[in-house]
Design an enzyme around this catalytic site. Structure first.
Site, mmCIF file in Angstrom:
data_model
loop_
_atom_site.group_PDB
_atom_site.id
_atom_site.type_symbol
_atom_site.label_atom_id
_atom_site.label_comp_id
_atom_site.label_asym_id
_atom_site.label_seq_id
_atom_site.Cartn_x
_atom_site.Cartn_y
_atom_site.Cartn_z
ATOM 1 N N HIS A 500 0.869 -1.178 0.000
ATOM 2 C CA HIS A 500 0.000 0.000 0.000
ATOM 3 C C HIS A 500 0.908 1.231 0.000
ATOM 4 O O HIS A 500 1.719 1.419 0.911
ATOM 5 C CB HIS A 500 -0.921 -0.009 1.223
ATOM 6 C CG HIS A 500 -1.905 -1.132 1.203
ATOM 7 N ND1 HIS A 500 -2.191 -1.911 2.304
ATOM 8 C CD2 HIS A 500 -2.663 -1.629 0.193
ATOM 9 C CE1 HIS A 500 -3.092 -2.823 1.986
ATOM 10 N NE2 HIS A 500 -3.393 -2.672 0.702
ATOM 11 N N GLU A 503 1.696 3.379 3.047
ATOM 12 C CA GLU A 503 2.258 2.757 4.243
ATOM 13 C C GLU A 503 3.774 2.689 4.063
ATOM 14 O O GLU A 503 4.316 1.724 3.537
ATOM 15 C CB GLU A 503 1.651 1.368 4.447
ATOM 16 C CG GLU A 503 0.140 1.420 4.680
ATOM 17 C CD GLU A 503 -0.511 0.049 4.734
ATOM 18 O OE1 GLU A 503 0.230 -0.956 4.714
ATOM 19 O OE2 GLU A 503 -1.755 -0.023 4.774
ATOM 20 N N HIS A 622 3.197 -4.020 6.603
ATOM 21 C CA HIS A 622 2.113 -3.040 6.462
ATOM 22 C C HIS A 622 2.096 -2.097 7.665
ATOM 23 O O HIS A 622 2.831 -2.279 8.638
ATOM 24 C CB HIS A 622 0.760 -3.753 6.374
ATOM 25 C CG HIS A 622 0.575 -4.564 5.131
ATOM 26 N ND1 HIS A 622 -0.125 -4.104 4.037
ATOM 27 C CD2 HIS A 622 0.989 -5.814 4.801
ATOM 28 C CE1 HIS A 622 -0.135 -5.026 3.095
ATOM 29 N NE2 HIS A 622 0.542 -6.088 3.543
ATOM 30 N N GLU A 711 1.684 -6.082 10.539
ATOM 31 C CA GLU A 711 1.248 -4.696 10.738
ATOM 32 C C GLU A 711 2.168 -4.084 11.794
ATOM 33 O O GLU A 711 2.165 -4.502 12.954
ATOM 34 C CB GLU A 711 -0.207 -4.655 11.200
ATOM 35 C CG GLU A 711 -1.191 -5.338 10.256
ATOM 36 C CD GLU A 711 -1.563 -4.468 9.068
ATOM 37 O OE1 GLU A 711 -1.280 -3.244 9.121
ATOM 38 O OE2 GLU A 711 -2.120 -4.999 8.094
#
Length: 908
Positions: A500, A503, A622, A711
């Site tokens: 992404h 990010e 991420h 994450e």
């Protein structure tokens, strides 16, 4: 009167039924197809024949239309080693419309006859075919509303710049690699990148003009041969030769020149009818005139020589193509007295079109000693000529057994110690740490990769595995003691960042990881052990376009992490209210409209990358939370519910190897949204937030790889001063994750008789659906939790073998297999004999023939003993069968009676 009415109605019904059932090929030839119709047709073809086809765009036009390429081959998910690629291009001049329609029909003709026509089936099984029906869709769109006209005047040149002659001029001495694309049209740049990024062997440019004068030195004869062959295979070729009103294309900067001088490709201008934009009723005649010639042209990719170039230092290992050694990419194949060299692909394979004769061929590569061989090229046959190159510096020879069991045991113990906050600092006491971390834009990232490779040449090698929508390279760095070579038994780990675009933390953390490993290889023992025993791939950004515009999505506004093929794609029903010819074709093919998004170039690149390397575990970094998620991300109902894989416990072990070492993640809370908690800082993806088409689901279902999403932070854009703090939090978890690759089981699968490794053998765990396959050296790896398992090793050509194994909590248990072959490969024996004859290796030939003679003699004696009345010679039958097989595989135009025996092209 009533009878007449009934008769009239019946006639109308019959006529209507006939019109509805008109063959698709006839419907295609009734009209020209504008961009919208073309796109719809190609999409329908791909979905109707998805097992052998792929549709993708190589770029955009000036008016934002896609340059659509249709790919056809039997194994559509990968580029098969040893299989040549052919491309056909049409409509590069917008006013030349016939070639566009010929290629649309050719696509359908190949697809519909695969499995039905033996010649076409064999051609598709042995060739990678790429078809670009329109290289200038903008030009055609301006033409489509004009009156049909054969004598198009120069003022109907629909582009300010002719794309066909917008390529670099080979006579311009000022052109460099930096200025190669300067001043080019958008379409030209896309075509140039397509040509440069692929190892095409043969290309055809369908056009309507008088052939130009060739200037390719001694290869002119080959160009003349291929061009003449195409023209003579067109029953009405004399019509094209008399097109006096069409100009001769003898202009510099042509696409044909660019193919020859800047790539491996031989591009032939294939001239069609004189009339550029005739009435559609002429299309069927032109198709009948061109169909066989086009198929025959594609088959000519199978002439000349082909082979593999591999590393002699591991030449005792056999891959699935029967070639010894690790493939060498970009090796140069030089033909004495010919100026056009070709280079090998990532699989070490090459192809060089040649006319019959004797040639002196030399293979060379950086860091290797060159090798020269003489070869006889036979008409209508491709000769196999392999090279095995010796390294100039023998000290660089790969250590195929680098993973010594005791050393790995110590390494895994140290990796497990990283979870101990009080003791782990001693493991990195001698390592250098960065003062500060900074942000990197694309140019800075590119420069960083170049600088690292120069700084640590013995352990670092960067490469591009694809391009973004906007043409930016997708870079990855390999860190290993022998970075350019896959060492037998050495597992491979992958990190992916910035999927992404907004990010950015994962991007910068991975850049710093590369720097850290490079800087500390000679300073820290733990870092050195990891690099010496593991091949680590790091891709800081797989969405550079999204990063550049601060968006999570790519340039086409697609979420790449929801863009991978899924088991649960929703489909709508076919449209039964067909009116236009295109709609009738869609109805006839029974195609359904897929309502999901098209696979993006970045996604395609990641898929190909995933299949080219034997990744054992991977992590995609991420931002937006603080947790490690693992498959599945999706389920049939797309509901938020726990959806485990067959490796649920193994994924938990892998996820916790990161989260528990992390100073915050292991607490199991989510500071981004305090109401949510994650036990041990891990979660099943679908139980948290379902994603359809995720990378980690696709990787698990389609490769050996076990991939998790990490994450790393609540916030997505991290201010530069904060980067160092995040690096310190994630350094130990990253090293811990790498170390997990050395757990579970690993081994080598070999042929019991020859002791050679077997590639693509399948390793199955009983009661588990996730199989893994062996890589080119017969090596495999399988992450497992401690326990007892039953393993099965199998291969289509070998008898399977089943064993019971105990897996511990430390380093991987070694489980090797030796499989018994199922039978003798007679076809391979014949191929080997032909190759030996072509390469003048008569000593091997006579030895081989003597052995074959003894085998045949024994078999004949056994047959005679069992049946005294039998007078059938097994030898005669065997070779008669092989001759019939060759005759069935002839690759030439469909109208057999139009050609003599000398015109037949076949692949043995």
């Amino acid at each position: 009167m009533i009878c007449y009415k009934i008769l009239f109605v019946l006639i109308a019904i019959v006529i209507g039924q006939y019109q509805c059932e008109k063959p698709v090929e006839d419907l295609l030839l009734e009209e020209y197809h504008d961009y919208a119709s073309l796109k719809k047709l190609l999409d329908t073809f791909q979905r109707s024949f998805s097992n052998i086809s792929k549709l993708f765009s190589i770029g955009k036009t000036a008016e934002n239309r896609d340059l659509l390429v249709f790919q056809i081959t039997d194994e559509i998910s990968r580029i098969e080693p040893g299989e040549p690629s052919v491309k056909l291009v049409a409509n590069i001049n917008g006013d030349e419309a016939i070639g566009r329609e010929m290629l649309v029909n050719l696509i359908y003709h190949l697809l519909i006859n695969y499995g039905n026509d033996e010649k076409i089936t064999h051609l598709i099984n042995n060739t990678n075919i790429f078809i670009l029906p329109s290289a200038n869709p903008d030009g055609f769109e301006k033409l489509k509303n004009k009156k049909f006209n054969c004598n198009m005047d120069s003022d109907l040149n629909l582009q300010k710049t002719e794309i066909e002659f917008n390529f670099p001029d080979i006579l311009d001495t000022n052109i460099t690699s930096e200025t190669l694309f300067d001043g080019r049209e958008t379409e030209t740049i896309s075509l140039m990148n397509w040509i440069l990024d692929n190892k095409f062997v043969l290309s055809g440019n369908l056009q309507q003009s008088v052939p130009s004068k060739l200037h390719f030195g001694k290869d002119n004869a080959l160009f003349d041969h291929l061009s003449t062959k195409f023209m003579t295979n067109r029953p009405r070729s004399n019509e094209t030769k008399s097109c006096s009103s069409l100009r001769s294309k003898n202009t510099t900067g042509s696409m044909q020149d660019f193919n020859y001088f800047f790539s491996n490709t031989f591009e032939i201008n294939l001239n069609l009818a004189c009339c550029k934009y005739p009435n559609p009723e002429k299309l069927i005649t032109e198709w009948e005139n061109s169909r066989g010639a086009l198929i025959d042209f594609i088959s000519h990719v199978h002439i000349g020589i082909k082979g593999f170039v591999s590393d002699f230092s591991d030449s005792s290992y056999l891959n699935d193509k029967g070639v010894f050694g690790t493939p060498i990419e970009n090796a140069i194949i030089d033909i004495a007295l010919l100026d056009h060299n070709v280079t090998t692909s990532v699989n070490g394979d090459y192809w060089r079109l040649l006319l019959p004769g004797t040639y002196k061929v030399t293979a060379s590569a950086k860091g290797f000693k060159s090798e020269t061989k003489l070869v006889d090229v036979v008409e209508n046959h491709v000769t196999v000529l392999n090279f095995t190159l010796k390294r100039q510096n023998q000290e660089i020879i790969p250590n195929m057994f680098a993973s010594v069991k005791n050393d790995i045991d110590i390494l895994v113990s140290q990796i497990d110690l990283l979870a101990n906050v009080e003791k782990r600092d001693s493991l990195l006491a001698t390592a250098n740490q960065p003062d500060d971390l900074i942000h990197h834009n694309f140019n800075e990232l590119e420069k960083f990769m170049i600088d690292i490779e120069k700084k640590c040449p013995s352990i670092a090698s960067f490469y591009s595995f694809g391009k973004s929508v906007n043409g930016s390279n997708l870079y990855a760095m390999i860190i290993s003691d022998n970075a350019r070579v896959h060492e037998q038994g050495e597992p491979e780990v992958r990190f992916i960042g910035n999927m992404h675009g907004d990010e950015i933390l994962g991007r910068e953390i991975l850049i710093q990881l590369i720097e850290f490993l490079c800087e500390n290889y000679d300073k820290n023992e733990l870092v050195k052990k990891l690099i010496d025993t593991t091949r680590i791939h790091v891709a800081p950004s797989v969405n550079p376009d999204g990063y550049a515009r601060g968006s999570a999505l790519n340039t086409n506004n697609v979420d790449l992490d929801a863009n991978f093929p899924s088991l649960f794609k929703a489909k709508s029903q076919p449209n039964f209210n067909a009116k236009s010819n295109v709609d009738k074709i869609i109805e006839a093919l029974g195609a359904k409209d897929v309502i999901d998004q098209k696979i993006q170039p970045e996604t395609e690149s990641i898929i190909s990358w995933s299949r080219e390397h034997p990744f054992v575990i991977s992590a995609s970094l991420h931002s937006g939370s603080l947790v490690v998620s693992y498959p599945f991300d999706d389920n049939k109902e797309a509901e938020t519910q726990y959806t485990p894989t067959g490796d649920d416990e193994t994924f938990k072990m892998l996820a916790k190897a990161y989260s528990i070492v992390h100073p915050k993640m292991s607490f199991g809370y989510k500071p981004c949204q305090p109401n949510e908690k994650f036990a041990n800082g891990i979660t099943n993806g679908a139980a948290w937030r379902p994603i359809r088409g995720s990378l980690q689901d696709w990787a698990y279902l389609n490769t050996n790889d076990m991939l998790v999403n990490i994450e790393m932070s609540c916030e997505k854009f991290i201010d530069q001063p904060k980067l160092k703090g995040y690096w310190e939090e994630n350094l130990y978890p990253l090293l811990s994750f790498i170390g997990q690759v050395h757990k579970g089981i690993k081994g080598i699968v070999r042929d019991q008789k020859t002791k050679l490794p077997i590639q693509n053998a399948i390793i199955t765990i009983e009661d588990n659906d996730h199989n893994v396959s062996t890589f080119r050296h017969g090596d495999y790896w399988r992450l497992l939790t401690p326990g007892h398992y039953y393993l099965i090793a199998s291969h289509p050509k070998y008898e399977p073998k089943r064993v019971k194994v105990q897996v511990g909590s430390k380093s991987a248990t070694i489980v090797n297999f030796e499989l018994n072959p199922k039978g003798i490969n007679y076809d391979q024996i014949v191929d080997d004999v032909i190759t030996v004859i072509s390469t003048n290796s008569y000593a091997y030939l006579f030895t081989g023939l003597f052995v074959i003679f003894l085998i045949i003699l024994i078999i004949v004696m056994i047959v005679k003993a069992s049946n005294r009345y039998s007078r059938t010679s097994l030898v005669t039958n065997m070779y008669s069968r092989l001759d019939q097989e060759d005759n069935r595989k002839l690759l030439f135009t469909e109208d057999d009676d139009e050609f003599g025996p000398d015109d037949k092209i076949f692949v043995r």
